[in-house]
Scaffold this motif. Structure first.
Motif, PDB file in Angstrom:
ATOM      1  N   LEU A 254       0.817  -1.212   0.000  1.00 12.51           N
ATOM      2  CA  LEU A 254       0.000   0.000   0.000  1.00 12.51           C
ATOM      3  C   LEU A 254       0.851   1.262   0.000  1.00 12.51           C
ATOM      4  O   LEU A 254       0.545   2.234  -0.697  1.00 12.51           O
ATOM      5  N   LEU A 255       1.917   1.256   0.800  1.00 11.41           N
ATOM      6  CA  LEU A 255       2.795   2.430   0.848  1.00 11.41           C
ATOM      7  C   LEU A 255       3.407   2.698  -0.520  1.00 11.41           C
ATOM      8  O   LEU A 255       3.514   3.851  -0.957  1.00 11.41           O
ATOM      9  N   MET A 256       3.810   1.636  -1.220  1.00 13.10           N
ATOM     10  CA  MET A 256       4.362   1.825  -2.567  1.00 13.10           C
ATOM     11  C   MET A 256       3.272   2.288  -3.530  1.00 13.10           C
ATOM     12  O   MET A 256       3.511   3.145  -4.387  1.00 13.10           O
ATOM     13  N   LYS A 257       2.076   1.737  -3.364  1.00 14.71           N
ATOM     14  CA  LYS A 257       0.959   2.132  -4.229  1.00 14.71           C
ATOM     15  C   LYS A 257       0.590   3.605  -4.016  1.00 14.71           C
ATOM     16  O   LYS A 257       0.168   4.301  -4.953  1.00 14.71           O
ATOM     17  N   GLU A 258       0.770   4.085  -2.775  1.00 18.75           N
ATOM     18  CA  GLU A 258       0.453   5.475  -2.462  1.00 18.75           C
ATOM     19  C   GLU A 258       1.591   6.432  -2.828  1.00 18.75           C
ATOM     20  O   GLU A 258       1.651   7.550  -2.359  1.00 18.75           O
ATOM     21  N   LYS A 259       2.507   5.947  -3.641  1.00 23.27           N
ATOM     22  CA  LYS A 259       3.590   6.755  -4.224  1.00 23.27           C
ATOM     23  C   LYS A 259       4.614   7.208  -3.184  1.00 23.27           C
ATOM     24  O   LYS A 259       5.104   8.341  -3.221  1.00 23.27           O
ATOM     25  N   ALA A 260       4.928   6.300  -2.259  1.00 23.83           N
ATOM     26  CA  ALA A 260       6.053   6.564  -1.359  1.00 23.83           C
ATOM     27  C   ALA A 260       7.319   6.693  -2.184  1.00 23.83           C
ATOM     28  O   ALA A 260       7.500   5.988  -3.189  1.00 23.83           O
ATOM     29  N   MET A 261       8.197   7.610  -1.777  1.00 24.64           N
ATOM     30  CA  MET A 261       9.424   7.890  -2.527  1.00 24.64           C
ATOM     31  C   MET A 261      10.648   7.511  -1.695  1.00 24.64           C
ATOM     32  O   MET A 261      10.666   7.694  -0.474  1.00 24.64           O
ATOM     33  N   ASP A 262      11.650   7.013  -2.350  1.00 26.78           N
ATOM     34  CA  ASP A 262      12.868   6.606  -1.660  1.00 26.78           C
ATOM     35  C   ASP A 262      13.514   7.808  -0.979  1.00 26.78           C
ATOM     36  O   ASP A 262      13.591   8.899  -1.548  1.00 26.78           O
ATOM     37  N   PHE A 263      13.996   7.626   0.260  1.00 22.19           N
ATOM     38  CA  PHE A 263      14.598   8.733   1.015  1.00 22.19           C
ATOM     39  C   PHE A 263      15.769   9.366   0.273  1.00 22.19           C
ATOM     40  O   PHE A 263      15.995  10.577   0.351  1.00 22.19           O
ATOM     41  N   ARG A 264      16.532   8.550  -0.438  1.00 23.19           N
ATOM     42  CA  ARG A 264      17.753   9.044  -1.075  1.00 23.19           C
ATOM     43  C   ARG A 264      17.492   9.609  -2.468  1.00 23.19           C
ATOM     44  O   ARG A 264      17.909  10.724  -2.787  1.00 23.19           O
TER      45      ARG A 264
ATOM     46  N   ALA B 108       7.369  12.403   4.179  1.00 23.75           N
ATOM     47  CA  ALA B 108       5.911  12.516   4.285  1.00 23.75           C
ATOM     48  C   ALA B 108       5.200  11.527   3.367  1.00 23.75           C
ATOM     49  O   ALA B 108       4.101  11.058   3.683  1.00 23.75           O
ATOM     50  N   SER B 109       5.826  11.198   2.244  1.00 19.57           N
ATOM     51  CA  SER B 109       5.200  10.237   1.324  1.00 19.57           C
ATOM     52  C   SER B 109       5.114   8.842   1.939  1.00 19.57           C
ATOM     53  O   SER B 109       4.359   8.001   1.466  1.00 19.57           O
TER      54      SER B 109
ATOM     55  N   ASN C 222      -1.422   6.300  13.577  1.00 17.83           N
ATOM     56  CA  ASN C 222      -2.636   7.005  13.181  1.00 17.83           C
ATOM     57  C   ASN C 222      -2.696   7.227  11.674  1.00 17.83           C
ATOM     58  O   ASN C 222      -3.745   7.065  11.043  1.00 17.83           O
ATOM     59  N   ALA C 223      -1.540   7.589  11.082  1.00 19.42           N
ATOM     60  CA  ALA C 223      -1.507   7.855   9.644  1.00 19.42           C
ATOM     61  C   ALA C 223      -1.750   6.578   8.846  1.00 19.42           C
ATOM     62  O   ALA C 223      -2.480   6.576   7.841  1.00 19.42           O
ATOM     63  N   LEU C 224      -1.133   5.469   9.280  1.00 20.25           N
ATOM     64  CA  LEU C 224      -1.356   4.185   8.598  1.00 20.25           C
ATOM     65  C   LEU C 224      -2.804   3.746   8.727  1.00 20.25           C
ATOM     66  O   LEU C 224      -3.397   3.210   7.784  1.00 20.25           O
ATOM     67  N   LEU C 225      -3.392   3.981   9.894  1.00 23.42           N
ATOM     68  CA  LEU C 225      -4.781   3.593  10.099  1.00 23.42           C
ATOM     69  C   LEU C 225      -5.704   4.362   9.154  1.00 23.42           C
ATOM     70  O   LEU C 225      -6.635   3.785   8.577  1.00 23.42           O
ATOM     71  N   LYS C 226      -5.444   5.634   8.958  1.00 19.12           N
ATOM     72  CA  LYS C 226      -6.265   6.422   8.039  1.00 19.12           C
ATOM     73  C   LYS C 226      -6.132   5.903   6.609  1.00 19.12           C
ATOM     74  O   LYS C 226      -7.115   5.861   5.862  1.00 19.12           O
ATOM     75  N   LEU C 227      -4.922   5.509   6.227  1.00 20.06           N
ATOM     76  CA  LEU C 227      -4.721   4.937   4.892  1.00 20.06           C
ATOM     77  C   LEU C 227      -5.520   3.642   4.751  1.00 20.06           C
ATOM     78  O   LEU C 227      -6.190   3.420   3.738  1.00 20.06           O
ATOM     79  N   ILE C 228      -5.439   2.793   5.748  1.00 17.63           N
ATOM     80  CA  ILE C 228      -6.150   1.512   5.712  1.00 17.63           C
ATOM     81  C   ILE C 228      -7.663   1.740   5.655  1.00 17.63           C
ATOM     82  O   ILE C 228      -8.379   1.079   4.898  1.00 17.63           O
ATOM     83  N   GLU C 229      -8.145   2.691   6.457  1.00 15.69           N
ATOM     84  CA  GLU C 229      -9.571   3.011   6.429  1.00 15.69           C
ATOM     85  C   GLU C 229     -10.010   3.461   5.039  1.00 15.69           C
ATOM     86  O   GLU C 229     -11.083   3.091   4.552  1.00 15.69           O
ATOM     87  N   ARG C 230      -9.162   4.241   4.404  1.00 14.83           N
ATOM     88  CA  ARG C 230      -9.526   4.777   3.088  1.00 14.83           C
ATOM     89  C   ARG C 230      -9.618   3.668   2.047  1.00 14.83           C
ATOM     90  O   ARG C 230     -10.566   3.622   1.265  1.00 14.83           O
ATOM     91  N   VAL C 231      -8.621   2.773   1.998  1.00 13.71           N
ATOM     92  CA  VAL C 231      -8.638   1.747   0.953  1.00 13.71           C
ATOM     93  C   VAL C 231      -9.699   0.692   1.225  1.00 13.71           C
ATOM     94  O   VAL C 231     -10.212   0.062   0.295  1.00 13.71           O
ATOM     95  N   MET C 232     -10.060   0.482   2.505  1.00 10.46           N
ATOM     96  CA  MET C 232     -11.112  -0.470   2.833  1.00 10.46           C
ATOM     97  C   MET C 232     -12.499   0.163   2.744  1.00 10.46           C
ATOM     98  O   MET C 232     -13.510  -0.540   2.739  1.00 10.46           O
ATOM     99  N   GLY C 233     -12.516   1.506   2.715  1.00  8.71           N
ATOM    100  CA  GLY C 233     -13.798   2.198   2.605  1.00  8.71           C
ATOM    101  C   GLY C 233     -14.630   2.127   3.851  1.00  8.71           C
ATOM    102  O   GLY C 233     -15.860   2.131   3.792  1.00  8.71           O
ATOM    103  N   LYS C 234     -13.976   2.075   5.008  1.00 11.28           N
ATOM    104  CA  LYS C 234     -14.717   2.000   6.267  1.00 11.28           C
ATOM    105  C   LYS C 234     -13.828   2.469   7.401  1.00 11.28           C
ATOM    106  O   LYS C 234     -12.596   2.469   7.289  1.00 11.28           O
ATOM    107  N   GLN C 235     -14.447   2.865   8.495  1.00 10.92           N
ATOM    108  CA  GLN C 235     -13.696   3.300   9.661  1.00 10.92           C
ATOM    109  C   GLN C 235     -13.417   2.117  10.568  1.00 10.92           C
ATOM    110  O   GLN C 235     -14.235   1.205  10.701  1.00 10.92           O
ATOM    111  N   SER C 236     -12.259   2.192  11.212  1.00 12.10           N
ATOM    112  CA  SER C 236     -11.892   1.145  12.157  1.00 12.10           C
ATOM    113  C   SER C 236     -12.413   1.510  13.535  1.00 12.10           C
ATOM    114  O   SER C 236     -13.001   2.577  13.745  1.00 12.10           O
ATOM    115  N   ALA C 237     -12.166   0.633  14.455  1.00 10.89           N
ATOM    116  CA  ALA C 237     -12.523   0.923  15.842  1.00 10.89           C
ATOM    117  C   ALA C 237     -11.699   2.103  16.352  1.00 10.89           C
ATOM    118  O   ALA C 237     -10.682   2.481  15.759  1.00 10.89           O
TER     119      ALA C 237
END
Length: 637
Positions: A477-487, A572-573, A595-610
């Protein structure tokens, strides 16, 4: 017994071997070849010669619903192949072939040594040794070269010569190729013994041998479990799983192969191709979406039964729709399934109808996985989820081109991965998804895999092992969300992924965490990991984040300097708050990224977590040993 589809009865060994010779008893074509070595043959002959049990056989009466292509037992005459068998030998091939080759065929036996070297052998019994109660019976069974001469000293010295009938008499050895012709051999012996003045000396020994040893062969009864023609394909498959423990496991594909072969279709050729080159469907799957640096493509582990599963889904859906068309409903409707029983009852016509569609579905599935940044088999969350993915893509065809459909399909996929719904007992879920997801794309209700999926925020803490589907999913998911290499600032498309040896690595390095007394259950969590290139991970090393970020900004002989503003954007990516990394604040970093990962997961699953219950204190306070969460659940995934 009422309802029994088999009978158990003793059958004369001689009658069984004659049936093999005449073609009345043959093998189903999927049986492996005869492979016994000369030591196992010798041991079997020894047991028969003492009337010891050597195990039951199992046969299947032909002419019923299980219509396998037959083949004759190895070494049977060509005339036998033109005979329609009355029974097929399901269990006991190695024993029966060994005995047939040695006793009935009257030709040299082509076998192997225990070290797998090919040899040609005749088998004899040393008459005197066989009658010696103190001798090991196996020592009395002689395995003799093709010319029937035993030699020593690198074949320079003749030890024993049994090359003629007269020499058999002289050495008092009996050829097992005449075990069912013993009376004629005795008559020849009498003529020879009288002519050579040895009748009085040897005849009592020969008579004793006939009574105590040879009669055990002629009178031997083999217990046979005979399955009648009413036996189902499912039962035959189950039988093989129980009795075929010493050979290659027999699955539904092998049985379907034999069934189709009876109608002239070579299913194995469809899958493997011909000759040594794998140019069949399996080869196309292995190479699907395979890049130069990858050993295998993402479909390399798709099994032939997985492929049949997809074909079966289409066929059984046809049956269900036909039943619905005549007003059937509820329990009267056929199941849409790819279970073993359904595979065994898959008609050849249905296979031919859907084979190309199913293949295209799998090839589309490989492309879909690439779009989700799943490039390697090693990183595939669930092998089992490829089956419904392929079936759905095959079913919807060009509808995949619509953006709304792609979004829904991606949501279904990530609900399966992050909801961890495809780990076990998935057959019913595969069938439901095949029916429900295409309908959902057409406007029907949300499929169960989407509605049932949930993700607990605390799960992020326990995702520490690569065996976890959700762990692999977050990385992709992180790669799909266009994470960029630090270097380098490059996104992790397939070119960068393989070219830069991208893998998942610690953000706060392991060594730094251990030096700062942070426990592994914290720093090994997916929260503290992200995809990075091999070169970048080397720069990071084991130092504090503030130190390696400074190194990245300063550059080196093999890396250009990275502007701090750009570096913050790269961080940030990855859903990393740069200020927390620069201040080496592990606890604040972990809470913010969770918290940031949870928001990403909620978005791709289309639902809120606990509701998220973690806090900074969770990461700053050490846990007692008895409070540490076990990894057993994760390891089992």
């Amino acid at each position: 017994m009422a309802g029994s589809t088999f009978r158990t009865n003793p059958v004369s060994l001689h009658d069984l071997l004659k049936s093999c010779h005449e073609g009345k008893l043959q093998l189903p074509d999927f049986q492996r070849s005869w492979v016994w070595d000369e030591e196992r043959i010798t041991s079997l002959i020894s047991s028969i010669s003492r009337a010891f049990p050597v195990g039951a056989l199992m046969t299947l009466e032909t002419g019923g619903g299980v219509n396998f292509k037959p083949r004759t037992i190895e070494g049977a005459p060509e005339s036998a192949s033109g005979v329609l068998p009355t029974e097929l030998l399901l269990d006991g091939q190695q024993r029966m072939t060994s005995l047939y080759q040695v006793t009935i065929r009257n030709q040299v036996v082509k076998t192997i040594t225990p070290k797998k070297h090919p040899v040609e052998r005749w088998f004899f019994i040393d008459i005197r040794k066989s009658l010696d109660p103190s001798a090991d019976r196996e020592d009395a069974i002689l395995s003799v070269p093709a010319d029937k001469v035993i030699r020593s000293d690198f074949n320079r010295q003749v030890v024993s010569d049994y090359s003629t009938t007269e020499k058999e008499f002289e050495n008092l050895v009996f050829p097992l190729s005449r075990v069912f012709d013993g009376m004629a051999w005795q008559m020849e012996f009498v003529t020879w013994a009288n002519a050579n003045g040895r009748m009085q000396e040897l005849w009592p020994i020969v008579q004793q041998f006939y009574t105590e040893v040879l009669a055990n062969f002629t009178g031997y009864q083999v217990p046979v479990i005979a399955l009648d023609r009413a036996t189902t394909k499912e039962a035959v498959c189950t039988v093989f799983e129980k009795v075929n423990t010493g050979g290659k496991p027999l699955d539904a594909f092998e049985l379907v192969t034999a069934i189709y072969a009876a109608d002239g279709h070579e299913l194995r050729k469809d899958w493997y191709g011909e000759g040594r080159e794998n140019k069949g469907r399996h080869g196309r799957f292995v190479n699907a979406q395979k890049l130069a640096d990858a050993e295998k493509g993402i479909l390399a582990n798709v099994a032939n039964t997985d492929f049949l599963h997809v074909v079966s889904l289409f066929y059984t859906r046809d049956l269900r729709r036909a039943a619905e068309a005549v007003g059937k409903e509820g329990k009267d409707l056929p199941q849409v399934t790819g279970k073993r029983e359904a595979l065994l009852n898959l008609p050849l016509a249905a296979y031919k109808r859907y084979q190309d569609l199913a293949e295209q579905g799998f090839l589309k599935a490989a492309k879909f996985l690439f779009t989700q940044r799943v490039y390697r088999l090693f990183d595939l969350p669930y092998q089992t989820q490829i089956i419904p993915l392929a079936a759905i893509l095959a079913d919807i065809g060009d509808a995949w081109d619509l953006e709304a459909n792609r979004d829904k399909l991606q949501r279904w996929y990530w609900c399966g991965v992050l909801g961890e719904l495809y780990g076990s007992a998935v057959e019913s879920r595969i069938s439901r998804d095949f029916l429900e997801v295409p309908a959902w794309l057409g406007g029907a209700k949300v499929p169960a895999t989407v509605s049932e999926a949930s993700f607990r925020p605390e799960r992020l803490k326990t995702m520490r092992m690569r065996l976890s589907a959700a762990y692999k999913g977050v990385n992709a998911l992180l790669m799909k969300e266009k994470a960029m290499d630090f270097r380098s600032g490059q996104e992790f498309d397939h070119t960068v992924f393989f070219g830069e040896s991208v893998d998942i690595h610690h953000i706060f390095p392991k060594k730094w965490c251990e030096d700062n007394k942070i426990k592994s259950e914290f720093y090994d969590s997916i929260i503290n990991k992200t995809p990075l290139s091999y070169r970048t991970n080397r720069i990071i090393g084991g130092v504090a984040p503030s130190v390696y970020l400074a190194k990245l900004e300063a550059g080196s002989s093999d890396a250009s300097p990275v502007d701090p503003v750009r570096l913050n954007r790269f961080l940030a990516s990855h859903l990393i708050e740069p200020s927390l990394l620069r201040s080496d604040d592990f606890a604040e970093f972990m809470e913010a990224r969770q918290n940031a990962l949870l928001k990403l997961i909620e978005r791709v699953m289309g639902k809120q977590s606990a509701i998220l219950t973690s806090s900074v204190d969770d990461y700053s306070n050490e846990l007692d040993e008895d409070e540490e969460e076990a990894e057993l659940t994760v390891a089992a995934e």
